[in-house]
Design a protein around this motif. Structure first.
Motif, PDB file in Angstrom:
ATOM      1  N   THR A 178      -2.874   2.626   0.128  1.00  0.00           N
ATOM      2  CA  THR A 178      -2.266   1.564   0.945  1.00  0.00           C
ATOM      3  C   THR A 178      -1.380   0.634   0.127  1.00  0.00           C
ATOM      4  O   THR A 178      -0.686  -0.212   0.693  1.00  0.00           O
ATOM      5  N   ALA A 182       5.750   1.341   1.296  1.00  0.00           N
ATOM      6  CA  ALA A 182       6.284   1.785   2.589  1.00  0.00           C
ATOM      7  C   ALA A 182       7.168   0.697   3.190  1.00  0.00           C
ATOM      8  O   ALA A 182       6.932  -0.488   2.982  1.00  0.00           O
ATOM      9  N   GLU A 188      -0.060   1.325   6.931  1.00  0.00           N
ATOM     10  CA  GLU A 188      -0.803   1.993   5.868  1.00  0.00           C
ATOM     11  C   GLU A 188      -2.089   2.642   6.382  1.00  0.00           C
ATOM     12  O   GLU A 188      -2.664   3.494   5.703  1.00  0.00           O
ATOM     13  N   LEU A 191      -1.312   6.292   6.733  1.00  0.00           N
ATOM     14  CA  LEU A 191      -1.077   6.925   5.440  1.00  0.00           C
ATOM     15  C   LEU A 191      -2.376   7.097   4.653  1.00  0.00           C
ATOM     16  O   LEU A 191      -2.508   8.030   3.862  1.00  0.00           O
ATOM     17  N   SER A 192      -3.325   6.204   4.861  1.00  0.00           N
ATOM     18  CA  SER A 192      -4.582   6.262   4.110  1.00  0.00           C
ATOM     19  C   SER A 192      -5.612   7.177   4.757  1.00  0.00           C
ATOM     20  O   SER A 192      -6.486   7.720   4.077  1.00  0.00           O
TER      21      SER A 192
END
Length: 309
Positions: A178, A182, A188, A191-192
């Protein structure tokens, strides 16, 4: 940390805040390894069998007045005085020095939500600490001023709320992900791969994987100005009041006032790109002055100050 970080205003042709932060990260040079993959591959595997345990202190028989337990070795070492504002010293040197020396640091894994509710943010901050218990208060430090606020700070300032989650071993890689640079509007959370859990009194999510989490309301903020470059805003301190705690059931004692470090297994921040594990501890009771005096341990030690002060 970079020349644009925290400037008064964003000019039309200036880089975006995200681009500025990417440049700042390159300028910091936090990662000392040209090829981190090769370095990582050369290291031993993670040791999951490392369980929380206690040890004795270095000198269990230590008495008042004995000083350090290294038999004077540290007194033979030379110290170097550093002026943080000396000519030619970049501010980033102070940053790298401080994060390598003030360790381990707790990590505040902070979840926020935009004012319109269209975007969410999740990011780790190692300028984090608990500073009071009644009311429960926590500090979080942000690099850069309000004019170039990261999404977390921008959301916190706008909505006045967040959650603070504690990072444990079992989701270290996801939490670190995170910190990716970005662009604004990219969450995030996705993404995580971490799991949002509902909060009771704030709109932003908790991290369900977190053993301990706090719902928080913004108490106050203080913006800081550079000493080296007057007028340049370099940081913001946020004080956050905890209004609800969430603790995983298996980590909590019956009185709901202690969290088991063997379950929490918290991760801390060290210098550079290093993290620290907490798998070992020792215990030391606070000494009682009257008891020490009655035993004679304070004999010859009761003074207003010592030699050399």
């Amino acid at each position: 940390m970079s020349s644009n970080f925290g400037d008064h205003e964003q000019k039309p042709n200036d880089p975006t805040g995200s681009e500025q932060r990417q440049d700042a990260e390159k300028n910091v040079g936090r990662n000392p390894h040209p090829n981190f993959g090769e370095v990582q591959a050369s290291r031993p595997n993670w040791r999951p069998e490392e369980s929380w345990h206690f040890t004795k202190t270095v000198d269990p028989d230590w008495k008042l007045g004995r000083g350090a337990n290294d038999h004077g070795e540290s007194l033979q070492k030379k110290h170097i005085e550093i002026d943080p504002y000396e000519d030619g010293r970049p501010a980033v040197f102070n940053y790298k020095l401080l994060i390598s020396a003030i360790i381990p640091r707790p990590i505040g894994f902070i979840s926020t939500r935009s004012e319109d509710g269209k975007s969410t943010n999740l990011a780790p901050f190692s300028y984090t600490q608990v500073i009071n218990h009644d009311p429960p208060l926590f500090t979080v430090g942000f690099a850069g001023g309000f004019s170039n606020a990261k999404d977390t700070l921008a959301n916190l300032a706008a909505t006045k709320e967040c959650t603070i989650n504690i990072i444990s071993e079992h989701f270290l890689e996801a939490a670190n992900a995170t910190s990716i640079n970005a662009p604004h509007g990219v969450s995030e959370w996705a993404l995580s791969g971490l799991t949002p859990a509902p909060s009771t009194h704030v709109k932003c999510s908790r991290v369900k994987e977190s053993v301990f989490a706090i719902e928080g309301k913004l108490f106050s903020t203080q913006e800081f100005e550079s000493r080296a470059t007057p007028g340049k805003k370099t940081g913001v301190l946020a004080i956050i009041e905890g209004i609800r705690f969430w603790a995983r059931e298996d980590a909590l004692n019956e009185d709901r006032n202690l969290v088991d470090p063997a379950i929490l297994r918290p991760m801390s921040r060290l210098g550079g790109i290093m993290y620290g594990r907490t798998v070992e501890g020792c215990e030391l009771p606070r000494p009682d002055f009257e008891a020490k005096r009655e035993s004679g341990e304070t004999n010859g030690l009761i003074k207003e100050k010592v030699e050399g002060q």
